[in-house]
Design an enzyme around this catalytic site. Sequence first.
Site, PDB file in Angstrom:
ATOM      1  N   HIS A   1       0.801  -1.226   0.000  1.00 19.40           N
ATOM      2  CA  HIS A   1       0.000   0.000   0.000  1.00 19.40           C
ATOM      3  C   HIS A   1       0.833   1.276   0.000  1.00 19.40           C
ATOM      4  CE1 HIS A   1       0.592  -0.851   4.314  1.00 19.40           C
ATOM      5  NE2 HIS A   1       0.500   0.459   4.510  1.00 19.40           N
ATOM      6  N   ASP A   2       2.011   1.258   0.608  1.00 16.34           N
ATOM      7  CA  ASP A   2       2.845   2.463   0.690  1.00 16.34           C
ATOM      8  C   ASP A   2       4.106   2.385  -0.165  1.00 16.34           C
ATOM      9  OD1 ASP A   2       1.320   4.129   2.277  1.00 16.34           O
ATOM     10  OD2 ASP A   2       2.192   3.429   4.160  1.00 16.34           O
TER      11      ASP A   2
ATOM     12  N   LYS B   1       6.121   5.425  -1.369  1.00 23.39           N
ATOM     13  CA  LYS B   1       6.964   6.228  -0.482  1.00 23.39           C
ATOM     14  C   LYS B   1       8.450   6.138  -0.848  1.00 23.39           C
ATOM     15  CE  LYS B   1       4.038   6.316   3.661  1.00 23.39           C
ATOM     16  NZ  LYS B   1       3.923   5.895   5.070  1.00 23.39           N
TER      17      LYS B   1
ATOM     18  N   HIS C   1       2.497   9.787  -2.907  1.00 23.74           N
ATOM     19  CA  HIS C   1       2.937   8.387  -2.833  1.00 23.74           C
ATOM     20  C   HIS C   1       1.859   7.439  -3.331  1.00 23.74           C
ATOM     21  CE1 HIS C   1       0.685   8.036   1.012  1.00 23.74           C
ATOM     22  NE2 HIS C   1       0.754   6.731   0.832  1.00 23.74           N
TER      23      HIS C   1
ATOM     24  N   HIS D   1      -5.853   3.613  -0.954  1.00 24.03           N
ATOM     25  CA  HIS D   1      -5.957   3.315   0.476  1.00 24.03           C
ATOM     26  C   HIS D   1      -6.077   4.565   1.346  1.00 24.03           C
ATOM     27  CE1 HIS D   1      -1.613   4.036   0.216  1.00 24.03           C
ATOM     28  NE2 HIS D   1      -1.568   4.133   1.535  1.00 24.03           N
ATOM     29  N   HIS D   2      -5.932   5.761   0.764  1.00 29.49           N
ATOM     30  CA  HIS D   2      -6.165   7.000   1.506  1.00 29.49           C
ATOM     31  C   HIS D   2      -7.461   7.695   1.090  1.00 29.49           C
ATOM     32  CE1 HIS D   2      -2.707   7.337   4.119  1.00 29.49           C
ATOM     33  NE2 HIS D   2      -1.902   7.005   3.122  1.00 29.49           N
TER      34      HIS D   2
ATOM     35  N   ASP E   1      -4.562  -0.290   8.106  1.00 32.16           N
ATOM     36  CA  ASP E   1      -3.375   0.571   8.140  1.00 32.16           C
ATOM     37  C   ASP E   1      -3.492   1.622   9.238  1.00 32.16           C
ATOM     38  OD1 ASP E   1      -0.950   1.730   7.324  1.00 32.16           O
ATOM     39  OD2 ASP E   1      -1.992   3.104   5.975  1.00 32.16           O
TER      40      ASP E   1
END
Length: 394
Positions: free
Chosen positions: A246-247, A250, A275, A301-302, A330
Amino acid sequence: MSVDNDRGELRFKHDLEPQEMLRVIFDYAAKIANERRLDNLLMLMADMGREMVVSDRCTVWLLDRQKDEIYSTVAHGVPPLRLPSMAGLVGHAIQSGQPIFIENAYTNLEFQEVLQSGAIAVDKQTGYRTKALMVIPFRNNQGEIMGAYQAVNKLTRDEVFSGRDLEHLTLAAAYAGKSLESALLTAEIEETQKEIIFTMGAIGESRSKETGNHVKRVAEYSYILALGLGMSTDQAELLKIVSPMHDIGKVAIPDDVLKKPGKLTEEEFAIMQTHTTIGYQLLKNSNRSLLQAAAIVAHQHHEKWNGRGYPSGLRGEDIHIFSRITAIADVFDALGSERVYKKAWELDRILDLLREERGQHFDPQLVDVFMQQLPAILAIREHYADIMPEETAS
């Protein structure tokens, strides 16, 4: 054989007629050709062998050359087993490359020592009575032995396997070798993909000094939530595999933003938000279903249930369910973990926030499922707890 319920008598089965044998072969060949999961494939093969030779039990054994073991993951009437590669009749057949054919385990002289330590010893523990046995090694396309079929106890009236049964199980073993070679290769490729995906996710987290087990916990939380929501095991497993990514975006965020201990400025926060799109761009062009799913999770996911998230301002069910699940997993883990910019929150404070954000940040149904699954989630959090530097020093 089976028991006639009215008279309490044994009812024997009959050997398959040619047309019945063809039906079994074609029926299982179609099922096996469409099966991707190794355990399911092995059980189909065991079922096929049992029906072809009319046996009580059938097991497909595999040879693990690296560990020098033979193992079965699925079998009729016995649990999964791992044994030294030379153990028992199966080990003997695999080592010699020759089939084993026994009419009566208790009177056979050639393999009496092996039987006493194997089948007969198990009989004494379980009360099962082993009589007839067949073990047929099978090979891959290179001619290397990769396992063996084992059939136990003939269910016809004479209770003895025939030369015809040996031919039929040999046919099943030859087919098993070719099918299993392909399935094992596919499984190896998929395991490699999973490992790469998890490693890439961990790299994304490590750049921002996230807790070492964060991606593991998020993956396990996501799996539990997916099952609690009623998703299939296959879909839940897919989410568990891809959620660590998911990240991944970054990796492209500058250190002065990513590792800043204080609150971000508006410009810095805008950079941090990228990201999600960076991760999506990294993954979106793959034809692999795993990476396609990972791209969606990285991108969404955000997003928030009320439409006030980023990067696209998606609302409600327009947000993919994988992303909605990953979001709550998360946030729960992030709030409960030490970060460079904050202290870990207490559990009650986190749960209060999840309730407050029900229908705002998070899918309301997911919040309800989360609360229902809380004991399992907390067990995972404890199992994969991070060891802080001061703990390791002691």
